[in-house]
Design an enzyme around this catalytic site. Structure first.
Site, mmCIF file in Angstrom:
data_model
loop_
_atom_site.group_PDB
_atom_site.id
_atom_site.type_symbol
_atom_site.label_atom_id
_atom_site.label_comp_id
_atom_site.label_asym_id
_atom_site.label_seq_id
_atom_site.Cartn_x
_atom_site.Cartn_y
_atom_site.Cartn_z
ATOM 1 N N ASN A 35 24.453 27.632 86.180
ATOM 2 C CA ASN A 35 23.461 28.672 86.473
ATOM 3 C C ASN A 35 22.064 28.124 86.258
ATOM 4 O OD1 ASN A 35 24.745 29.456 83.783
ATOM 5 N ND2 ASN A 35 23.160 30.981 83.741
ATOM 6 N N ASP A 36 21.227 28.727 85.445
ATOM 7 C CA ASP A 36 19.799 28.393 85.421
ATOM 8 C C ASP A 36 19.474 26.903 85.297
ATOM 9 O OD1 ASP A 36 20.268 31.038 84.817
ATOM 10 O OD2 ASP A 36 19.242 30.993 82.884
ATOM 11 N N GLN A 52 22.262 25.235 82.875
ATOM 12 C CA GLN A 52 23.289 26.032 82.209
ATOM 13 C C GLN A 52 24.635 25.682 82.858
ATOM 14 O OE1 GLN A 52 22.447 29.229 79.768
ATOM 15 N NE2 GLN A 52 21.518 27.239 79.355
ATOM 16 N N GLU A 221 13.863 37.755 82.057
ATOM 17 C CA GLU A 221 14.486 36.516 81.599
ATOM 18 C C GLU A 221 13.647 35.315 82.047
ATOM 19 O OE1 GLU A 221 19.169 37.444 81.559
ATOM 20 O OE2 GLU A 221 18.396 37.217 83.591
HETATM 21 N N1 DQQ Z 1 21.052 32.927 81.966
HETATM 22 C C1 DQQ Z 1 21.121 32.413 80.625
HETATM 23 C C2 DQQ Z 1 20.203 33.259 79.824
HETATM 24 C C3 DQQ Z 1 19.257 33.765 80.848
HETATM 25 C C4 DQQ Z 1 20.133 34.025 82.015
HETATM 26 C C5 DQQ Z 1 22.528 32.408 80.140
HETATM 27 C C6 DQQ Z 1 19.407 34.093 83.323
HETATM 28 O O1 DQQ Z 1 19.566 32.503 78.824
HETATM 29 O O2 DQQ Z 1 18.558 34.886 80.382
HETATM 30 O O3 DQQ Z 1 23.329 31.524 80.856
HETATM 31 O O4 DQQ Z 1 20.237 33.796 84.412
#
Ligand code: DQQ
Length: 490
Positions: A35-36, A52, A221
């Site tokens: 992810n991020d 992530q 976020e």
């Molecule tokens: N993804 C992370 C968080 C964030 C969110 C967790 C945003 O830290 O707020 O994987 O996609």
């Protein structure tokens, strides 16, 4: 070691070679979940990108920090996982999003959100801010024994979340600042501002910004905060689309003037920027999947990083973005350039074909008409993804309602404002990379989607004028190279 990781990448790309949806020139991990983007940074002559990552499965969970390194912004080498969860009392439930920076002594440092188990809390978890340092040029990372450096949100503030720190240094005394994604109950998404002289003791100052829950959500976020041109920019991920605010920054106060969307689709999320040596500001986003969780698990991978986007500030405070010029080096064979006139309502299939393409177009839609460039079209038009500019609505978008016959694929229309300068044609750059489509218009606006055409012959391109005519002054395209091919053969 890095050699083993290179072997693993070769194996993975071989294993996924027949997957028609896996992108060929966007970064993604060898397998499983992403992810991020986290802590992008240019360090010692190379670009470092963290992300992530769930290394075990193609779904969100057990979040680590993956790490990849590039010398040219295009080709990547996988490096060992930078942060793994499990440190009791700090991050036993996950190492969430954060950023990277370099300390005065030259040590690269990560600030991230540690997730601990807290059965009494909503969601069963608590969020803190923690640090890790590398002493070997970013190969390995040590979490600080003082973690967490911020154990909990400010006393007395009722927050909707407390995560995703971004850290910078400024001022005559060289103070460190940290901005944390949050939300104030009953008000809206917020970013909380802290200050420190040593990175260990942090004093809460005040909200850097508080939004209105009705308009921009109850939780923000992944804040990102940086100077650009004459202004200061705040980016926040609003649990929907990615928003920017631009304005002035002085005396620890942010006064906003303009706001808008960084990308017109919520498919582009959790974006994070960094500065290159010659001052360019580059942004990466997470391109989330648009298909069922089962389809992601079956595929064995999920999540892609966007193309690098260069950010600039327009005089009126609008944040503009364009693909980084390095991408031109991925162009392989060119299609013959064309120009054509479309009568009202006319549609034409053009010579360009493929599922890994860059297409450039300059178009003048007749007053009030709608022009579209459709990609990934089957010969009968049954599957197609439409990039459109509506001159009446003054909007730019992507329509994926007919992108796929598969019931696993989500479809939608994503659009946002685009006003052409008087007398100027629309300038489009469309990047197609199998399941990814990224569109840039007029060196300013962007819209991104994920598509999963089911037919192998959905590789055609068409241009259409709806309601009125259009003149396509220039249409050009290139096949794009596979960034993993260089990784080598055995
Ligand atoms: N993804 C992370 C968080 C964030 C969110 C967790 C945003 O830290 O707020 O994987 O996609």
């Amino acid at each position: 070691t890095i050699d083993q990781l290179r072997e693993q990448r070769i194996d993975a790309e071989e294993r996924f070679a027949s997957d028609p949806h896996r992108p060929r020139y966007h970064f993604l991990p060898p397998a499983n979940w992403l992810n991020d983007p986290n802590g992008p940074i240019w360090f010692d002559g190379r670009y470092h990108l963290f992300y992530q990552h769930n290394p075990a499965e193609a779904k969100w969970g057990d979040i680590h920090w993956g790490h990849a390194v590039s010398a040219d912004l295009l080709h990547w080498e996988d490096w060992p996982i930078a942060l793994a969860p499990r440190t009791d009392g700090v991050d036993e439930m996950g190492c969430f999003t954060g950023s990277a920076f370099v300390q005065a002594d030259g040590a690269p440092t990560i600030a991230y959100t540690g997730i601990t188990s807290a059965p009494d809390m909503p969601g069963g978890r608590r969020e803190n801010q923690s640090l890790a340092v590398s002493r070997d040029g970013m190969l390995t990372w040590e979490k600080l024994p003082q973690n967490p450096v911020i154990a909990a949100p400010p006393e007395g503030l009722r927050v909707t979340g407390f995560r995703d720190p971004t850290v910078w240094r400024e001022g005559a005394d060289g103070s460190w600042y940290m901005a944390i994604g949050s939300g104030i109950e009953g008000q809206g998404g917020a970013v909380l501002l802290y200050r420190s002289s040593d990175l260990l003791d942090w004093e809460y100052l005040h909200p850097l910004m508080v939004g209105d829950a009705e308009r921009h959500g109850a939780m923000w976020e992944c804040p990102d905060f940086f100077p650009l041109g004459e202004r200061q920019v705040l980016l926040v991920s609003t649990l929907g689309r990615e928003m920017y605010l631009s304005g002035g920054w002085s005396d620890e106060q942010f006064a906003t003037g303009a706001e808008g969307w960084v990308d017109y689709s919520p498919r582009f999320y959790a974006a994070k920027s960094f500065q290159c040596p010659h001052g360019r500001r580059i942004l990466w986003g997470w391109l989330r999947e648009g298909r069922s969780q089962q389809a992601q698990l079956d595929a064995g991978w999920s999540g892609v990083i966007s193309l690098p986007r260069v950010l600039t500030m327009l005089p009126d405070g609008t944040l503009a973005c364009e693909p980084a010029e390095e991408l031109e080096r991925l162009r392989a064979e060119a299609f013959a350039p064309a120009s054509l006139d479309l009568r009202p309502g006319e549609e034409r299939a053009v010579e360009i074909q493929g599922d890994c393409l860059e297409i450039g177009a300059e178009v003048t839609p007749a007053r009030g008409g709608r022009f579209s460039l459709s990609v990934r079209c089957s010969p009968d038009g049954e599957e197609r993804t439409e990039v459109f500019f509506d001159a009446h609505e003054e909007s730019l978008g992507i329509d994926t309602t007919r992108s796929s016959l598969s019931p696993e694929a989500e479809t939608r229309e994503s659009a946002g404002p685009l006003r052409l300068a008087p007398g100027k044609p629309l300038r489009l750059r469309v990047f197609v990379d199998r399941s990814v489509i990224e569109v840039f218009a007029d060196g300013r606006a962007a819209v991104t989607e994920r598509i999963y055409p089911s037919r192998p012959d959905s590789v055609g391109v068409r241009v259409t004028a709806v309601g009125n005519g259009a003149t396509v002054q220039r249409l050009e395209a290139w096949r794009m190279r596979d960034i993993w091919r260089h990784t080598g053969t055995r």
